[in-house]
Motif scaffolding. Sequence first.
Motif, PDB file in Angstrom:
ATOM      1  N   PRO A  47     -12.088  -9.077   4.500  1.00 14.18           N
ATOM      2  CA  PRO A  47     -11.536  -7.735   4.375  1.00 14.18           C
ATOM      3  C   PRO A  47     -10.365  -7.451   5.318  1.00 14.18           C
ATOM      4  N   ASN A  48     -10.319  -8.077   6.467  1.00 12.60           N
ATOM      5  CA  ASN A  48      -9.201  -7.835   7.378  1.00 12.60           C
ATOM      6  C   ASN A  48      -7.898  -8.386   6.820  1.00 12.60           C
ATOM      7  N   ALA A  49      -7.955  -9.546   6.193  1.00 14.26           N
ATOM      8  CA  ALA A  49      -6.756 -10.094   5.568  1.00 14.26           C
ATOM      9  C   ALA A  49      -6.289  -9.175   4.448  1.00 14.26           C
ATOM     10  N   VAL A  50      -7.218  -8.735   3.618  1.00 17.77           N
ATOM     11  CA  VAL A  50      -6.869  -7.881   2.482  1.00 17.77           C
ATOM     12  C   VAL A  50      -6.288  -6.552   2.961  1.00 17.77           C
ATOM     13  N   ALA A  51      -6.791  -6.021   4.058  1.00 18.60           N
ATOM     14  CA  ALA A  51      -6.253  -4.769   4.596  1.00 18.60           C
ATOM     15  C   ALA A  51      -4.769  -4.905   4.910  1.00 18.60           C
ATOM     16  N   ASP A  52      -4.332  -6.089   5.295  1.00 20.67           N
ATOM     17  CA  ASP A  52      -2.915  -6.319   5.590  1.00 20.67           C
ATOM     18  C   ASP A  52      -2.064  -6.380   4.324  1.00 20.67           C
ATOM     19  N   TRP A  53      -2.683  -6.551   3.176  1.00 26.09           N
ATOM     20  CA  TRP A  53      -1.940  -6.712   1.932  1.00 26.09           C
ATOM     21  C   TRP A  53      -1.813  -5.415   1.147  1.00 26.09           C
ATOM     22  N   LEU A  54      -2.402  -4.323   1.628  1.00 24.32           N
ATOM     23  CA  LEU A  54      -2.352  -3.064   0.894  1.00 24.32           C
ATOM     24  C   LEU A  54      -0.913  -2.597   0.763  1.00 24.32           C
ATOM     25  N   GLY A  55      -0.592  -2.047  -0.380  1.00 22.55           N
ATOM     26  CA  GLY A  55       0.755  -1.557  -0.613  1.00 22.55           C
ATOM     27  C   GLY A  55       0.838  -0.839  -1.943  1.00 22.55           C
ATOM     28  N   PRO A  56       2.028  -0.331  -2.273  1.00 19.85           N
ATOM     29  CA  PRO A  56       2.179   0.485  -3.484  1.00 19.85           C
ATOM     30  C   PRO A  56       1.901  -0.266  -4.781  1.00 19.85           C
ATOM     31  N   TRP A  57       2.086  -1.563  -4.811  1.00 21.51           N
ATOM     32  CA  TRP A  57       1.844  -2.312  -6.045  1.00 21.51           C
ATOM     33  C   TRP A  57       0.388  -2.276  -6.477  1.00 21.51           C
ATOM     34  N   LEU A  58      -0.497  -2.091  -5.538  1.00 22.62           N
ATOM     35  CA  LEU A  58      -1.913  -2.101  -5.871  1.00 22.62           C
ATOM     36  C   LEU A  58      -2.231  -1.056  -6.939  1.00 22.62           C
ATOM     37  N   ASP A  59      -1.688   0.134  -6.808  1.00 23.93           N
ATOM     38  CA  ASP A  59      -1.978   1.199  -7.774  1.00 23.93           C
ATOM     39  C   ASP A  59      -1.038   1.197  -8.968  1.00 23.93           C
ATOM     40  N   THR A  60       0.212   0.833  -8.750  1.00 30.30           N
ATOM     41  CA  THR A  60       1.187   0.946  -9.823  1.00 30.30           C
ATOM     42  C   THR A  60       1.321  -0.322 -10.666  1.00 30.30           C
ATOM     43  N   LEU A  61       1.287  -1.470 -10.024  1.00 25.85           N
ATOM     44  CA  LEU A  61       1.433  -2.758 -10.720  1.00 25.85           C
ATOM     45  C   LEU A  61       0.426  -3.762 -10.151  1.00 25.85           C
ATOM     46  N   PRO A  62      -0.850  -3.595 -10.485  1.00 21.80           N
ATOM     47  CA  PRO A  62      -1.865  -4.457  -9.885  1.00 21.80           C
ATOM     48  C   PRO A  62      -1.650  -5.943 -10.163  1.00 21.80           C
ATOM     49  N   GLU A  63      -1.045  -6.277 -11.299  1.00 21.58           N
ATOM     50  CA  GLU A  63      -0.789  -7.693 -11.602  1.00 21.58           C
ATOM     51  C   GLU A  63       0.178  -8.294 -10.586  1.00 21.58           C
ATOM     52  N   LEU A  64       1.182  -7.512 -10.187  1.00 15.25           N
ATOM     53  CA  LEU A  64       2.127  -7.993  -9.176  1.00 15.25           C
ATOM     54  C   LEU A  64       1.470  -8.067  -7.804  1.00 15.25           C
ATOM     55  N   TRP A  65       0.549  -7.141  -7.534  1.00 13.47           N
ATOM     56  CA  TRP A  65      -0.176  -7.192  -6.258  1.00 13.47           C
ATOM     57  C   TRP A  65      -0.944  -8.510  -6.164  1.00 13.47           C
ATOM     58  N   VAL A  66      -1.611  -8.883  -7.253  1.00 14.42           N
ATOM     59  CA  VAL A  66      -2.357 -10.147  -7.259  1.00 14.42           C
ATOM     60  C   VAL A  66      -1.395 -11.313  -7.046  1.00 14.42           C
ATOM     61  N   GLU A  67      -0.264 -11.301  -7.720  1.00 11.50           N
ATOM     62  CA  GLU A  67       0.697 -12.400  -7.581  1.00 11.50           C
ATOM     63  C   GLU A  67       1.277 -12.487  -6.173  1.00 11.50           C
ATOM     64  N   ALA A  68       1.238 -11.377  -5.439  1.00 12.26           N
ATOM     65  CA  ALA A  68       1.780 -11.358  -4.073  1.00 12.26           C
ATOM     66  C   ALA A  68       0.750 -11.739  -3.013  1.00 12.26           C
ATOM     67  N   ILE A  69      -0.485 -12.016  -3.406  1.00  6.88           N
ATOM     68  CA  ILE A  69      -1.492 -12.449  -2.426  1.00  6.88           C
ATOM     69  C   ILE A  69      -0.979 -13.731  -1.778  1.00  6.88           C
ATOM     70  N   PRO A  70      -0.841 -13.739  -0.446  1.00  9.27           N
ATOM     71  CA  PRO A  70      -0.210 -14.885   0.206  1.00  9.27           C
ATOM     72  C   PRO A  70      -1.067 -16.152   0.292  1.00  9.27           C
ATOM     73  N   PHE A  71      -2.363 -16.041   0.053  1.00 10.26           N
ATOM     74  CA  PHE A  71      -3.232 -17.220   0.092  1.00 10.26           C
ATOM     75  C   PHE A  71      -3.408 -17.730  -1.336  1.00 10.26           C
TER      76      PHE A  71
END
Length: 97
Positions: A47-71
């Motif tokens: 959860p600490n890693a994921v907390a660092d990845w929060l951003g506007p794409w999560l709500d507006t473009l979740p597919e892009l949020w997934v693609e931006a996961i750095p791991f």
Amino acid sequence: MTSGPLAPEALEDPQRNADLGALYLSQLMARWEENPLLVTASYNAGPNAVADWLGPWLDTLPELWVEAIPFPETRIYVKKVLGNLWDVQSRKLPVCP
């Protein structure tokens, strides 16, 4: 279930292992208000890693949020788990006559 440290061999008990996994998932569900993307990513990366990845794409473009996961491992894990979930949810269950 008892609290406190467990001996490593205690995790070899399937029931205890399943109970601990379910407890951890329920904690992640509460933390992330049942958001399946955040819960799944947190289960894999923490959860600490994921907390660092929060951003506007999560709500507006979740597919892009997934693609931006750095791991890469977590990105693939999220796609597989949620893809399987959506596949199962979209199937019509057989009806008994």
